[in-house]
Structures are given as C-alpha cells and as structure tokens.
Design a protein around this motif. Structure first.
Motif, PDB file in Angstrom:
ATOM      1  N   PRO A  97      -1.045  39.759  26.226  1.00  0.00           N
ATOM      2  CA  PRO A  97       0.029  40.100  27.164  1.00  0.00           C
ATOM      3  C   PRO A  97       1.234  40.755  26.494  1.00  0.00           C
ATOM      4  O   PRO A  97       2.182  41.148  27.171  1.00  0.00           O
ATOM      5  N   GLY A  98       1.191  40.893  25.185  1.00  0.00           N
ATOM      6  CA  GLY A  98       2.269  41.563  24.473  1.00  0.00           C
ATOM      7  C   GLY A  98       2.008  41.462  22.993  1.00  0.00           C
ATOM      8  O   GLY A  98       1.182  40.652  22.556  1.00  0.00           O
ATOM      9  N   VAL A  99       2.706  42.275  22.223  1.00  0.00           N
ATOM     10  CA  VAL A  99       2.548  42.205  20.770  1.00  0.00           C
ATOM     11  C   VAL A  99       3.078  40.870  20.242  1.00  0.00           C
ATOM     12  O   VAL A  99       2.475  40.253  19.368  1.00  0.00           O
ATOM     13  N   VAL A 100       4.195  40.396  20.801  1.00  0.00           N
ATOM     14  CA  VAL A 100       4.771  39.136  20.301  1.00  0.00           C
ATOM     15  C   VAL A 100       3.863  37.933  20.590  1.00  0.00           C
ATOM     16  O   VAL A 100       3.594  37.138  19.686  1.00  0.00           O
ATOM     17  N   PRO A 101       3.344  37.779  21.826  1.00  0.00           N
ATOM     18  CA  PRO A 101       2.364  36.703  22.024  1.00  0.00           C
ATOM     19  C   PRO A 101       1.187  36.815  21.041  1.00  0.00           C
ATOM     20  O   PRO A 101       0.742  35.804  20.486  1.00  0.00           O
ATOM     21  N   ALA A 102       0.713  38.032  20.819  1.00  0.00           N
ATOM     22  CA  ALA A 102      -0.415  38.219  19.895  1.00  0.00           C
ATOM     23  C   ALA A 102      -0.073  37.718  18.490  1.00  0.00           C
ATOM     24  O   ALA A 102      -0.897  37.080  17.831  1.00  0.00           O
ATOM     25  N   ILE A 103       1.147  38.014  18.037  1.00  0.00           N
ATOM     26  CA  ILE A 103       1.556  37.556  16.702  1.00  0.00           C
ATOM     27  C   ILE A 103       1.530  36.032  16.641  1.00  0.00           C
ATOM     28  O   ILE A 103       1.013  35.436  15.685  1.00  0.00           O
ATOM     29  N   ASN A 104       2.068  35.388  17.681  1.00  0.00           N
ATOM     30  CA  ASN A 104       2.058  33.928  17.721  1.00  0.00           C
ATOM     31  C   ASN A 104       0.632  33.377  17.737  1.00  0.00           C
ATOM     32  O   ASN A 104       0.323  32.416  17.040  1.00  0.00           O
ATOM     33  N   TRP A 105      -0.232  33.997  18.526  1.00  0.00           N
ATOM     34  CA  TRP A 105      -1.626  33.551  18.560  1.00  0.00           C
ATOM     35  C   TRP A 105      -2.289  33.712  17.191  1.00  0.00           C
ATOM     36  O   TRP A 105      -2.972  32.814  16.705  1.00  0.00           O
ATOM     37  N   LEU A 106      -2.095  34.883  16.587  1.00  0.00           N
ATOM     38  CA  LEU A 106      -2.780  35.182  15.323  1.00  0.00           C
ATOM     39  C   LEU A 106      -2.309  34.255  14.199  1.00  0.00           C
ATOM     40  O   LEU A 106      -3.084  33.890  13.313  1.00  0.00           O
ATOM     41  N   ILE A 107      -1.037  33.858  14.248  1.00  0.00           N
ATOM     42  CA  ILE A 107      -0.537  32.875  13.280  1.00  0.00           C
ATOM     43  C   ILE A 107      -1.296  31.559  13.469  1.00  0.00           C
ATOM     44  O   ILE A 107      -1.721  30.919  12.503  1.00  0.00           O
ATOM     45  N   GLN A 108      -1.492  31.173  14.727  1.00  0.00           N
ATOM     46  CA  GLN A 108      -2.203  29.918  15.010  1.00  0.00           C
ATOM     47  C   GLN A 108      -3.672  30.001  14.616  1.00  0.00           C
ATOM     48  O   GLN A 108      -4.256  29.026  14.139  1.00  0.00           O
ATOM     49  N   ILE A 109      -4.273  31.172  14.814  1.00  0.00           N
ATOM     50  CA  ILE A 109      -5.708  31.324  14.529  1.00  0.00           C
ATOM     51  C   ILE A 109      -5.986  31.359  13.028  1.00  0.00           C
ATOM     52  O   ILE A 109      -6.916  30.722  12.542  1.00  0.00           O
ATOM     53  N   PHE A 110      -5.174  32.124  12.297  1.00  0.00           N
ATOM     54  CA  PHE A 110      -5.549  32.457  10.919  1.00  0.00           C
ATOM     55  C   PHE A 110      -4.724  31.774   9.827  1.00  0.00           C
ATOM     56  O   PHE A 110      -4.920  32.047   8.649  1.00  0.00           O
ATOM     57  N   THR A 111      -3.798  30.892  10.220  1.00  0.00           N
ATOM     58  CA  THR A 111      -3.073  30.113   9.211  1.00  0.00           C
ATOM     59  C   THR A 111      -3.002  28.661   9.648  1.00  0.00           C
ATOM     60  O   THR A 111      -3.273  28.342  10.806  1.00  0.00           O
ATOM     61  N   GLU A 112      -2.629  27.808   8.721  1.00  0.00           N
ATOM     62  CA  GLU A 112      -2.480  26.375   8.993  1.00  0.00           C
ATOM     63  C   GLU A 112      -0.993  26.010   8.954  1.00  0.00           C
ATOM     64  O   GLU A 112      -0.200  26.731   8.347  1.00  0.00           O
ATOM     65  N   PRO A 113      -0.604  24.881   9.566  1.00  0.00           N
ATOM     66  CA  PRO A 113       0.787  24.440   9.468  1.00  0.00           C
ATOM     67  C   PRO A 113       1.253  24.421   8.000  1.00  0.00           C
ATOM     68  O   PRO A 113       0.471  24.090   7.103  1.00  0.00           O
ATOM     69  N   GLN A 114       2.493  24.836   7.802  1.00  0.00           N
ATOM     70  CA  GLN A 114       3.131  24.962   6.481  1.00  0.00           C
ATOM     71  C   GLN A 114       2.637  26.148   5.641  1.00  0.00           C
ATOM     72  O   GLN A 114       3.216  26.428   4.591  1.00  0.00           O
ATOM     73  N   ASP A 115       1.571  26.814   6.040  1.00  0.00           N
ATOM     74  CA  ASP A 115       1.155  28.020   5.303  1.00  0.00           C
ATOM     75  C   ASP A 115       2.321  28.996   5.242  1.00  0.00           C
ATOM     76  O   ASP A 115       3.158  29.048   6.139  1.00  0.00           O
ATOM     77  N   ARG A 116       2.325  29.809   4.201  1.00  0.00           N
ATOM     78  CA  ARG A 116       3.440  30.724   4.014  1.00  0.00           C
ATOM     79  C   ARG A 116       3.118  32.116   4.562  1.00  0.00           C
ATOM     80  O   ARG A 116       2.043  32.662   4.318  1.00  0.00           O
TER      81      ARG A 116
END
Length: 395
Positions: A97-116
């Motif tokens: 639905p937007g580039v910003v939602p995509a960024i948030n999703w991709l952070i959740q998909i491809f990194t773990e909590p506390q990842d840099r």
C-alpha cells in the motif's frame, strides 16, 4: 487520455479537501493558517488520462472485489524499461500500500529484533521510525557535507557495517532530503560493500522520475550483479501525485526473497490494493509522460527562482543543488540557530516546512521546501523569509 502536449497543469487550492498537507497543519504544527510547503505531495491536478480512466470505472457503478489487470503490471514494466533501462519481469512484482509500509514489512521479514539497520543521514525520517518502531537498532552513517554538496564517505560506510554487523541498508535513491541522484560509481561502491558483508539492501526509488539538470537515475538493481540482495521499492505516487491511492511496487528479483515476502503477506492478508489505485497507476504510466515533463519544468523554474532570490538577498543561505526530488534543501545556519528554526518559520514567516532536525544527522539548521506548488506560493514564502530575517535583525 492520449498524450496531449498542451494539457494545462492546474494548480489546485486544496484547502478544505481533507488534504494532509493543507488541512493537517493544525495537527502537525499547531495552527491552520500556515503556507504549506512541507509534506512531499504536489498541488497539481493529476494527468487528464488518470481522471478519464477513473471516471470510466466510476461509471460501472460497482465497487466490488477487484482483480488487477495484467495491463497494470505491463504499464509499470514498460515505464521502467523506457525511462530507467530496468527490465523488470512480471513475476518479480509484488504489491504494497506504499513504500513506507513495505519498508516496515521488509524489516520484519528479513531482520530480527535488535538487528542493526543502516541509513545515511540526513534521511527521509520514516526510515528512522521504521527501524525504531520495529525494535531494531539504528546505525546512522553521516553523509559528507561540503558547501551544500553531499557525498558518501565509503570508508565510514564500510566501517559502520563491519563494526555493527549490519544486516540491512535502507537506501534513498534519489536521496531525500539532500536531493542527490547517485552516480553509477557511487552505487556500485556502496552495493559492493553491502555484498561483501552480506547486507540486504532496500532501495527506495520513489523519486526515480523526478530528476533534473541532466542527472539520470540508475536503479540500484541494475548497477551491477545485485539482484539477489537488492529489493527495489517504487511507486507512481510521487511522479504523478497519487499518494492517496495507496499503491506501490515491491520488486523482488530473487526467488528466495519473494517466497519469504509472499509468506508474510499471506499472514497479514494484504496482497492486493484497491481498484482506484491500480487504475490511476496504469493510466498515469501509459499516458502521463507529457504531463510529467511540464511539471518538472514548473519545479525546475521554482527552484531557479528561489535559488536566485536567495543568492541575491540572502547570499549566506546555502542551497543544495537540485538533482532529484522536488524538495529543496537549504541551510540557514548563517542566519538562525537550530533552536530558533520553528519559531522563525512558523510564527514569524507563517510557513510550514520540514525541519532538518526531523531527518537527523547534521542538518539541524536546514529546511526542506516542497517546490511542487504554484510560483505564487514560492514567491510568498521567499518574501516572508526575507522580511522575517529583517524583522529579527539578522540581515
């Protein structure tokens, strides 16, 4: 809705249309009466071809479940090929639905909590929020800034990645707010470092079509052999002023990354958008080229006007050259202290701008001015800044 070169670009007074930029001023700035030169959308009516396509759809009188046409994907692929030399394949394309939602999703998909996660500051502030809101650790590498010109310190960039075991780099290309269109050698240098250290790159290319003065946007994925590690995010929303349509492209050439993205969107069950977005985007990519050329001319002329006035009347204001985006980045350090910025621009000048502090990094005495508006608004803004600095005894 073919190409009509004489299609007039219409400035629209958007006050009272539930528009974020003009009607959301009270919420963001605490007063309604400011001249809105902040959030990045345009005050121009969309191309006629978009209105016609939407009217045809409205005339069906039914807004039931919608299935996007293959023509929608084809229009985007044709545009990318023609304008950016990027041969996108149909199976690489996913919805967001937007580039910003995509960024948030991709952070959740491809990194773990506390990842840099790395960014180059000053940078579009939703990047910063996306990292922090998702409980990841932000690593900021400061762009090198000299006389308004910005570049990447590659040694510092690599050190930031190596020392912090960075997992993801969110790149702004063209870079918002400093308006840089990255050269091929800059892209390959950054991407080679990311490749060497196993860093996934999210390349936000939403301003890809808004470049000026001979600068040419190069999609990150095409700068070399990077398709396994670059996810490109883009949309027609900045190009054609369609942000409210909530329709963006996530380009995933790598099958493994695609599979993980699909698994995630299945879990949250957001896999398609609304018909108005699909229809607007397809129509704009098919018939909006002449409109875009005219809008770019308006933006470039607004930039030229403001740059010239500043050079004559406020020569110590440092203007960053406009290479890409329609956002002008100006440093008022010679006239104002960082802590004075809000009071000066809002209370004295009556202008709403994006403040450098929002973008973090060393841009504390900068403002970001949205040039995608009428010349009259730009002139009004300049004269109130000039008068304001006179009233404050700074010139």
């Amino acid at each position: 809705g073919g190409l009509t070169m004489d299609e007039p670009i219409l400035y629209v007074d958007r006050k009272g249309t539930h528009c974020e930029k003009w009607d959301g001023l009270g919420e963001r700035f605490g007063r309604e009466d400011l001249l809105a030169l902040w959030v990045a959308d345009m005050d121009f009516r969309v191309p006629q071809c978009v209105l016609e396509a939407e009217k045809d759809y409205l005339d069906t009188g039914v807004f039931g479940y919608y299935h996007p046409s293959e023509g929608y994907y084809q229009a985007f692929m044709d545009w990318e090929q023609e304008h950016h030399g990027y041969s996108v394949q149909r199976e690489w394309l996913r919805f967001s639905p937007g580039v910003v939602p995509a960024i948030n999703w991709l952070i959740q998909i491809f990194t773990e909590p506390q990842d840099r996660v790395l960014v180059l500051t000053p940078v579009y502030y939703p990047f910063l929020h996306a990292v922090r809101d998702n409980d990841r650790t932000l690593v900021a590498c400061q762009l090198v800034h000299q006389d308004g010109q910005y570049s990447v310190d590659l040694a510092a960039f690599e050190a930031a990645i190596a020392e912090n075991q960075v997992r993801m780099f969110i790149m702004s290309s063209p870079h918002n707010p400093v308006s840089r269109v990255w050269r091929r050698e800059e892209l390959t240098a950054m991407l080679d470092i990311c490749k060497k250290h196993g860093v996934l790159v999210l390349s936000d290319e939403i301003h890809q079509d808004l470049t000026f003065d001979g600068h040419k946007h190069i999609p990150s994925a095409t700068a070399g052999d990077y398709s396994h590690m670059v996810i490109t995010l883009t949309a027609a929303s900045k190009t054609f002023n369609l942000a409210g349509c909530q329709n963006a492209f996530v380009v995933l050439p790598d099958a493994k990354l695609r599979k993980e993205y699909d698994a995630f969107t299945k879990r949250i069950h957001i896999r398609e958008g609304n018909p108005f977005g699909y229809i607007a985007v397809e129509a704009a990519y098919r018939g909006g080229k002449a409109w875009l050329q005219q809008v770019q001319e308006i933006i470039w002329n607004n930039y030229g006007y403001l740059r010239e006035q500043l050079a004559i009347h406020l020569p110590k204001a440092c203007v960053t050259p406009l290479e890409g985006t329609y956002l002008m980045w100006v440093d008022f350090a010679a006239y104002l202290q960082p802590e004075e910025m809000e009071r000066f621009f809002e209370e004295t000048c009556g202008i709403a701008v994006d403040y450098g502090a929002w973008f973090e990094g060393d841009g504390q005495s900068h403002i970001r001015i949205n040039l995608a508006t009428s010349r009259e608004n730009v002139e009004k803004a300049f004269s109130s800044i000039l008068q304001g600095l006179q009233a404050w005894g700074r010139i």
